[in-house]
Design a protein around this motif. Structure first.
Motif, PDB file in Angstrom:
ATOM      1  N   THR A 154       0.864  -1.220  -0.041  1.00  0.00           N
ATOM      2  CA  THR A 154       0.065  -0.073  -0.010  1.00  0.00           C
ATOM      3  C   THR A 154       0.777   1.079   0.149  1.00  0.00           C
ATOM      4  O   THR A 154       0.696   2.288  -0.735  1.00  0.00           O
ATOM      5  CB  THR A 154      -0.985   0.080   1.379  1.00  0.00           C
ATOM      6  OG1 THR A 154      -1.749  -1.139   1.112  1.00  0.00           O
ATOM      7  CG2 THR A 154      -1.835   1.350   1.186  1.00  0.00           C
ATOM      8  N   ASP A 155       1.887   1.225   0.735  1.00  0.00           N
ATOM      9  CA  ASP A 155       2.756   2.538   0.958  1.00  0.00           C
ATOM     10  C   ASP A 155       3.414   2.711  -0.349  1.00  0.00           C
ATOM     11  O   ASP A 155       3.843   3.791  -0.810  1.00  0.00           O
ATOM     12  CB  ASP A 155       3.883   2.430   2.063  1.00  0.00           C
ATOM     13  CG  ASP A 155       4.705   3.427   2.304  1.00  0.00           C
ATOM     14  OD1 ASP A 155       3.885   4.601   2.914  1.00  0.00           O
ATOM     15  OD2 ASP A 155       5.746   3.582   2.080  1.00  0.00           O
ATOM     16  N   ALA A 156       3.986   1.497  -1.097  1.00  0.00           N
ATOM     17  CA  ALA A 156       4.607   1.631  -2.399  1.00  0.00           C
ATOM     18  C   ALA A 156       3.765   2.450  -3.472  1.00  0.00           C
ATOM     19  O   ALA A 156       4.363   3.117  -4.122  1.00  0.00           O
ATOM     20  CB  ALA A 156       5.050   0.229  -2.676  1.00  0.00           C
ATOM     21  N   LEU A 157       2.406   1.867  -3.479  1.00  0.00           N
ATOM     22  CA  LEU A 157       1.516   2.266  -4.424  1.00  0.00           C
ATOM     23  C   LEU A 157       1.294   3.678  -4.043  1.00  0.00           C
ATOM     24  O   LEU A 157       0.945   4.581  -5.082  1.00  0.00           O
ATOM     25  CB  LEU A 157       0.277   1.381  -4.526  1.00  0.00           C
ATOM     26  CG  LEU A 157       0.305   0.049  -4.963  1.00  0.00           C
ATOM     27  CD1 LEU A 157      -0.881  -0.654  -4.691  1.00  0.00           C
ATOM     28  CD2 LEU A 157       0.882   0.027  -6.356  1.00  0.00           C
ATOM     29  N   ARG A 158       0.938   4.153  -2.878  1.00  0.00           N
ATOM     30  CA  ARG A 158       0.583   5.388  -2.541  1.00  0.00           C
ATOM     31  C   ARG A 158       1.799   6.361  -3.027  1.00  0.00           C
ATOM     32  O   ARG A 158       1.490   7.555  -3.310  1.00  0.00           O
ATOM     33  CB  ARG A 158       0.380   5.617  -1.168  1.00  0.00           C
ATOM     34  CG  ARG A 158      -0.124   6.875  -0.510  1.00  0.00           C
ATOM     35  CD  ARG A 158      -0.724   6.950   0.864  1.00  0.00           C
ATOM     36  NE  ARG A 158       0.415   6.240   1.950  1.00  0.00           N
ATOM     37  CZ  ARG A 158       1.344   7.275   2.359  1.00  0.00           C
ATOM     38  NH1 ARG A 158       1.355   8.651   2.351  1.00  0.00           N
ATOM     39  NH2 ARG A 158       2.351   6.932   3.274  1.00  0.00           N
ATOM     40  N   ARG A 159       2.972   6.069  -2.798  1.00  0.00           N
ATOM     41  CA  ARG A 159       4.042   6.886  -2.979  1.00  0.00           C
ATOM     42  C   ARG A 159       4.355   6.984  -4.478  1.00  0.00           C
ATOM     43  O   ARG A 159       5.142   7.842  -4.925  1.00  0.00           O
ATOM     44  CB  ARG A 159       5.392   6.378  -2.240  1.00  0.00           C
ATOM     45  CG  ARG A 159       5.324   6.771  -0.573  1.00  0.00           C
ATOM     46  CD  ARG A 159       6.356   5.980  -0.030  1.00  0.00           C
ATOM     47  NE  ARG A 159       6.305   5.994   1.558  1.00  0.00           N
ATOM     48  CZ  ARG A 159       6.557   7.097   2.301  1.00  0.00           C
ATOM     49  NH1 ARG A 159       6.829   8.404   1.624  1.00  0.00           N
ATOM     50  NH2 ARG A 159       6.045   7.005   3.754  1.00  0.00           N
ATOM     51  N   SER A 160       3.814   6.097  -5.236  1.00  0.00           N
ATOM     52  CA  SER A 160       3.685   6.023  -6.584  1.00  0.00           C
ATOM     53  C   SER A 160       2.697   6.678  -7.409  1.00  0.00           C
ATOM     54  O   SER A 160       2.340   6.655  -8.413  1.00  0.00           O
ATOM     55  CB  SER A 160       4.063   4.672  -7.123  1.00  0.00           C
ATOM     56  OG  SER A 160       4.917   3.925  -6.454  1.00  0.00           O
ATOM     57  N   SER A 161       1.880   7.449  -6.556  1.00  0.00           N
ATOM     58  CA  SER A 161       0.722   8.203  -6.966  1.00  0.00           C
ATOM     59  C   SER A 161      -0.454   7.452  -7.519  1.00  0.00           C
ATOM     60  O   SER A 161      -0.990   7.917  -8.566  1.00  0.00           O
ATOM     61  CB  SER A 161       1.029   9.285  -7.900  1.00  0.00           C
ATOM     62  OG  SER A 161       2.186  10.136  -7.522  1.00  0.00           O
TER      63      SER A 161
END
Length: 339
Positions: free
Chosen positions: A83-90
């Motif tokens: 989730t964090d990876a996706l969120r930081r990838s916009s």
């Protein structure tokens, strides 16, 4: 209104088989190839989890398929880090598809100085950036209220009803639905109404966790084909003892329909040696080789249900429509004959 982008799926390591099956079903529904986003989810030597997404997900409607089953902590951390990876990838929106929600049994304080871990897990998911939850047969429906985001809780009972009407065709007058405890009566009643069958209850009293002191059958099960219905089966001790108790009270045979086959410890051996004719579970949890090899355990697929739920979530249409037989039946056409 439909979004401008197509739904995109990404999966952790908890149940890749189910994730691939959901992607295949979505490809069939949409008439175009739907695959899993290319990513790696791996562990460093010290056990730390690392996620790298190889595709552009900016502005995309992302669905993370990840049950938090055994090992619960590892699979939960995979979900949070993805989730964090996706969120930081916009990513545009992040929906967690959690077929089995771990820690759901810790939904209240049963004694002094104990946690409500299900609430803690809910807080962690929301804080990580998850914007919607799609799950199935929560152990306690009030867990939906632990989240400050939308939660869609699917039910296995419509799928089980299709399976029962297929495998017990011509024998429906002999069917008796059984709740293994008082707390599961609502779930059992829902299935009983769908297949127009009577309902019985096994009332159990525990001396301590995992050990049952006494069982009482409420209702006449004489000559009936009893179907025990529950949301999960862990060590199978309660289930196997309930089956024995029903036979002692005159039941002709006993079957069980359980949504989540946790099946830890001696569970598979107990089921193999039990008096139950069959145990039917869903694929919400990745089946071990021992479960797949067990002659009296059968697995029904949930991919058609989750695939359609993801499509409905993506295009903004009703998810609760999947609770109706008229909507669900066509999704399972080919698996079950028409009645």
């Amino acid at each position: 209104m439909p979004t401008a982008t197509d739904p995109k799926l990404i999966s952790g390591n908890a149940n890749r088989t189910l994730a691939n099956a959901i992607a295949r079903r979505m490809s069939m529904h949409r008439g175009m190839n739907v695959g899993l986003v290319d990513a790696r989810v791996e562990r460093f030597n010290d056990g730390e989890i690392f996620v790298e997404v190889y595709e552009n997900v900016r502005g995309e409607d992302m669905f993370i398929i990840q049950p938090t089953s055994n090992p619960a902590n590892d699979n939960l951390m995979e979900l949070l880090i993805m989730t964090d990876a996706l969120r930081r990838s916009s990513a545009g929106r992040i929906t967690a598809v959690i077929p089995y929600f771990g820690y759901a049994r810790q939904d209240r304080r049963t004694k002094a100085r104990t946690p409500i871990s299900a609430k803690l897990v809910a807080n962690m998911m929301v804080e990580a950036g998850i914007e919607r939850i799609l799950t199935m047969d929560l152990h306690a429906t009030q867990i939906q209220g632990f989240f400050d985001i939308p939660v869609d809780n699917l039910y296995a009972s419509p799928v089980f009803a299709l399976d029962i009407m297929h495998h017990f065709k011509g024998q429906m007058d002999d069917i008796m639905v059984v709740s293994p405890d008082v707390g599961g009566v609502a779930r059992a009643r829902e299935l009983a109404k769908r297949i127009n069958a009577p309902l019985s209850i096994v009332d159990k009293r525990r001396e301590k966790p995992g050990e049952i002191a006494e069982m009482t059958v409420i209702g006449d099960v004489t000559g009936k084909k009893c179907i025990i219905v529950d949301d999960l089966c862990d060590t199978a001790g309660t289930l196997c003892k309930a089956a024995e108790n029903l036979l002692q009270h005159g039941a002709a045979e006993v079957h069980a329909y359980i949504t989540h086959g946790v099946l830890s410890g001696p569970a598979v051996e107990r089921v193999t040696n039990s008096v139950m004719k069959s145990l039917v579970i869903t694929d919400s949890i990745e089946a071990t080789q021992a479960v797949r090899d067990c002659p009296n355990i059968r697995i029904v697929p949930t991919a058609p249900l989750f695939a359609q739920a993801i499509i409905n979530t993506w295009n903004g249409t009703s998810v609760s429509s999947l609770f109706d037989d008229d909507t669900l039946g066509p999704l399972y056409e080919g698996l079950y004959t028409q009645y």
